[in-house]
Scaffold this active site. Structure first.
Site, mmCIF file in Angstrom:
data_model
loop_
_atom_site.group_PDB
_atom_site.id
_atom_site.type_symbol
_atom_site.label_atom_id
_atom_site.label_comp_id
_atom_site.label_asym_id
_atom_site.label_seq_id
_atom_site.Cartn_x
_atom_site.Cartn_y
_atom_site.Cartn_z
ATOM 1 N N GLU A 293 77.507 50.596 39.041
ATOM 2 C CA GLU A 293 77.841 49.265 39.580
ATOM 3 C C GLU A 293 78.701 49.332 40.835
ATOM 4 O OE1 GLU A 293 79.554 46.821 36.499
ATOM 5 O OE2 GLU A 293 77.712 46.806 35.332
ATOM 6 N N GLU B 247 72.834 49.438 30.782
ATOM 7 C CA GLU B 247 73.895 48.750 30.034
ATOM 8 C C GLU B 247 73.416 47.351 29.725
ATOM 9 O OE1 GLU B 247 77.915 48.455 31.664
ATOM 10 O OE2 GLU B 247 77.791 50.510 32.422
HETATM 11 C C1 BGP Z 1 80.271 46.856 33.117
HETATM 12 C C2 BGP Z 1 80.947 48.199 33.363
HETATM 13 C C3 BGP Z 1 81.512 48.824 32.131
HETATM 14 C C4 BGP Z 1 82.025 47.893 31.062
HETATM 15 C C5 BGP Z 1 81.167 46.640 30.902
HETATM 16 C C6 BGP Z 1 81.756 45.565 30.021
HETATM 17 O O1 BGP Z 1 80.365 46.073 34.255
HETATM 18 O O2 BGP Z 1 80.042 49.124 33.907
HETATM 19 O O3 BGP Z 1 82.465 49.752 32.569
HETATM 20 O O4 BGP Z 1 83.359 47.696 31.169
HETATM 21 O O5 BGP Z 1 80.852 46.072 32.139
HETATM 22 O O6 BGP Z 1 82.515 44.660 30.742
HETATM 23 P P1 BGP Z 1 84.044 44.439 30.505
HETATM 24 O O7 BGP Z 1 84.620 45.751 30.191
HETATM 25 O O8 BGP Z 1 84.572 43.893 31.766
HETATM 26 O O9 BGP Z 1 84.141 43.477 29.378
#
Ligand code: BGP
Length: 465
Positions: free
Chosen positions: A166, A364
C-alpha cells in the site's frame, strides 16, 4: 450452492514485520519511524500501546507456523523489516536478522506454507527518515540495495516477492492527513514521496529480474474503487479524479510503466509535479511487475464539490472532489469502514478489461472488530461468526469474477493472528487466531480459524445462496 476455487489456489493470510514481530529493540534492530514517533507522541496511539512488543512473533514463530497449518494456510505473507536487516538503512547487514528471517522462511517451507515476502510495510528506518525519507533520492538507492540484499540472501527459497505494501498510505497518512509520522501536510511533498516510491519499486523489480531467480515479483496496492454518487457528469468526473489520485497513481506505472496523462495534467495545473529525471522515468517504464497483490477493505464514494475551498487553505485532494456518505450503507462500526462486497468483483473486472488481465491475488481483506471478548464461548475460544460471513460474502463476488475470466491466484485474509494496527494499536482485532495480551501473548484459534481450514481443505465452501 458450492463456491469452488482452483486446487492450487493460495489460501492464507497477510501480516507485516513491524505489526507482529515485537522485539523492536533487541538483537541489533534500530528504530523505524514508528518507534521514534511512539517515543515522541505516545498519546497518538490507542491506549498508548506502541510498537515495541507487538505480537511476539520474533519469539513464537515456530508455534505460529504450526497454527498457520492448523488454520489451513498454504501461503503466508510477512515483511522483512529494513530496520532489522540493515539497521542504519545503508551499510552493515545484521547477522541476527539474517538468522531470524532464515529460520522463519525455512520453518514455513518445512510446514508446507509458501512464504510471500514484502519489503516495505510503512516502516522507514529512522536513520533514513532523518535524511529526508522518500523525499531524498539517496533513500531510493538505499532501498534498492536493501531489496537486492534480500533477494541474494533469501531468494533461493522465497519465490513470491513484493516491493511495497500500500505505497499510497504513507503518502496520504504521512504527507497529507497528519495520521502517520512525519505528519507533514504538503501536497507537493506528498507527490515527491509517491514518485520516489515508484522509482524505488521499479529499481527493486529491476534488481530482482537481473538475478534471474526462480520466482516472481510484484507490489501490493489497496485498490479502493471510487464510486460516483450519481451519473451526473460532475459526480463522474469527481470520482475519476479520486481514482487517478488514489489508485491509478501507482497502478498505472507499475503495470504499464507510465503515469496516467490526466493525473500528470492535474498535478501540473496545481503546480505540484515532483522533481524527476528522464533516467528514472525510463526505469519505471522498463520494469513492470509479474503479479499484483490487491488489498481491499472499503469503497470510496465521491461527489462533485459542494463548495469551493478556502483560497488560503493548503491544496488537498479534497479540493477536487467531496467524499460522499451514501445513505443506509453497510458499516463496520468499529473501524468506521463501509462494507461493500461487490467492489472486489469490480476491481477484478477492471484488471481484466483495462490492465491486460494481469495475474493478481487478493492480498488483504478482513474485518477489524473491537471487544471480541464478548463472543467468547464456554470452551474459551472466540466465536467470530461475523468474520466467517464477511469472508464468504467477499469470496462469492470473487468467485463470480473468476467465472468471468479474471486471473486471480489466491485469497489472503488480513490477518493470521491479532496484531498491532499502527495508531489503532490493538483496538480492532482481525485475526483467525486470538492473541491475549494479558496472558503472555497466548494464542487461541477462533471459529473463523477452524472454518478457514475447512475452506482451504475443500477448495471452497457450500452456502444456501
Ligand atoms: C491495511 C494495512 C495493514 C493493516 C490493515 C488493517 O491498510 O496494510 O497493515 O493494518 O490495513 O487496517 P487497520 O490496521 O488500520 O485497522
Amino acid at each position: 450452492m458450492k463456491y469452488e476455487f482452483p486446487q492450487d489456489f493460495w489460501w492464507g493470510s497477510a501480516a507485516s514485520g513491524p505489526q507482529t514481530e515485537g522485539a523492536a529493540d533487541v538483537d541489533g534492530r534500530k528504530p523505524s519511524i514508528w518507534d521514534h514517533w511512539y517515543k515522541e507522541e505516545p498519546g497518538r496511539f490507542f491506549n498508548n500501546v506502541g510498537p515495541v512488543n507487538t505480537s511476539n512473533f520474533y519469539y513464537q514463530y515456530k508455534e505460529d507456523i504450526q497454527l498457520m497449518k492448523e488454520t489451513g494456510h498454504n501461503s503466508f505473507r510477512t515483511s522483512i523489516q529494513w530496520s532489522r536487516l540493515i539497521p542504519d538503512g545503508i551499510g552493515e547487514v545484521n547477522p541476527k536478522a539474517v538468522a531470524f528471517y532464515n529460520n522463519v522462511i525455512d520453518e514455513m517451507l518445512a510446514n508446507g506454507v509458501e512464504p510471500f515476502i514484502n519489503l516495505y510495510h510503512f516502516d522507514m528506518p529512522m536513520s533514513m527518515q532523518e535524511i529526508g525519507g522518500w523525499e531524498n533520492r539517496e533513500v531510493v538507492s538505499a532501498y534498492a540495495t536493501f531489496a537486492k540484499t534480500c533477494f541474494e540472501l533469501f531468494g533461493d527459497r522465497v519465490r513470491h516477492w513484493f516491493t511495497f505494501n500500500e505505497p499510497i498510505v504513507p503518502v496520504e497518512m504521512g504527507y497529507l492527513y497528519d495520521a502517520h509520522f512525519p505528519n507533514v501536510v504538503d501536497f507537493k511533498r506528498a507527490v515527491q514521496v509517491a514518485y520516489h516510491t515508484t522509482v524505488a519499486h521499479a529499481l527493486a523489480v529491476k534488481e530482482y529480474h537481473a538475478l534471474k531467480q526462480d520466482g516472481e515479483i510484484g507490489i501490493i496496492l489497496n485498490l479502493t474503487p471510487s464510486y460516483p454518487r450519481s451519473q451526473n457528469p460532475a459526480d463522474v468526473r469527481a470520482a475519476h479524479i479520486a481514482d487517478l489520485i488514489f489508485n491509478r497513481s501507482f497502478l498505472d506505472p507499475v503495470t504499464k510503466g507510465e503515469f496516467p496523462a490526466d493525473l500528470v495534467e492535474i498535478l501540473k495545473e496545481h503546480d505540484v509535479l515532483p522533481t524527476y529525471t528522464e533516467e528514472d522515468l525510463a526505469i519505471i517504464k522498463n520494469n513492470i511487475i509479474d503479479i499484483l497483490g490487491v488489498n481491499y477493505y472499503q469503497p470510496r464514494r465521491v461527489k462533485a464539490k459542494e463548495y469551493a475551498a478556502h483560497p488560503d487553505a493548503p491544496f488537498m485532494p479534497e479540493h477536487l472532489f467531496d467524499n460522499y456518505e451514501m445513505p443506509y450503507r453497510k458499516m463496520n462500526p468499529y473501524r468506521g469502514w463501509e462494507i461493500f462486497e461487490k467492489a472486489i468483483y469490480d476491481i477484478a473486472i477492471n484488471l481484466r478489461d483495462n490492465y491486460g488481465n494481469i495475474p493478481f491475488f487478493i492480498s488483504e481483506n478482513g474485518m477489524g472488530v473491537e471487544g471480541e471478548d464478548r463472543y467468547r464461548t464456554a470452551e474459551g475460544y472466540i466465536d467470530d461468526h461475523y468474520r466467517i460471513a464477511f469472508i464468504k460474502d467477499h469470496l462469492k463476488w470473487l468467485h463470480k469474477a473468476m467465472a468471468e475470466g479474471v486471473n486471480c491466484k489466491g485469497y489472503h485474509l488480513w490477518t493470521f493472528m491479532d496484531c498491532w494496527s499502527w495508531a489503532n494499536a490493538y483496538k480492532n482485532r482481525y485475526g483467525l487466531v486470538e492473541v491475549n495480551l494479558d496472558q503472555d501473548y497466548k494464542r487461541t484459534i477462533k471459529s473463523s480459524g477452524r472454518w478457514y481450514k475447512e475452506l482451504s481443505d475443500n477448495h471452497g465452501f457450500e452456502d444456501a445462496e
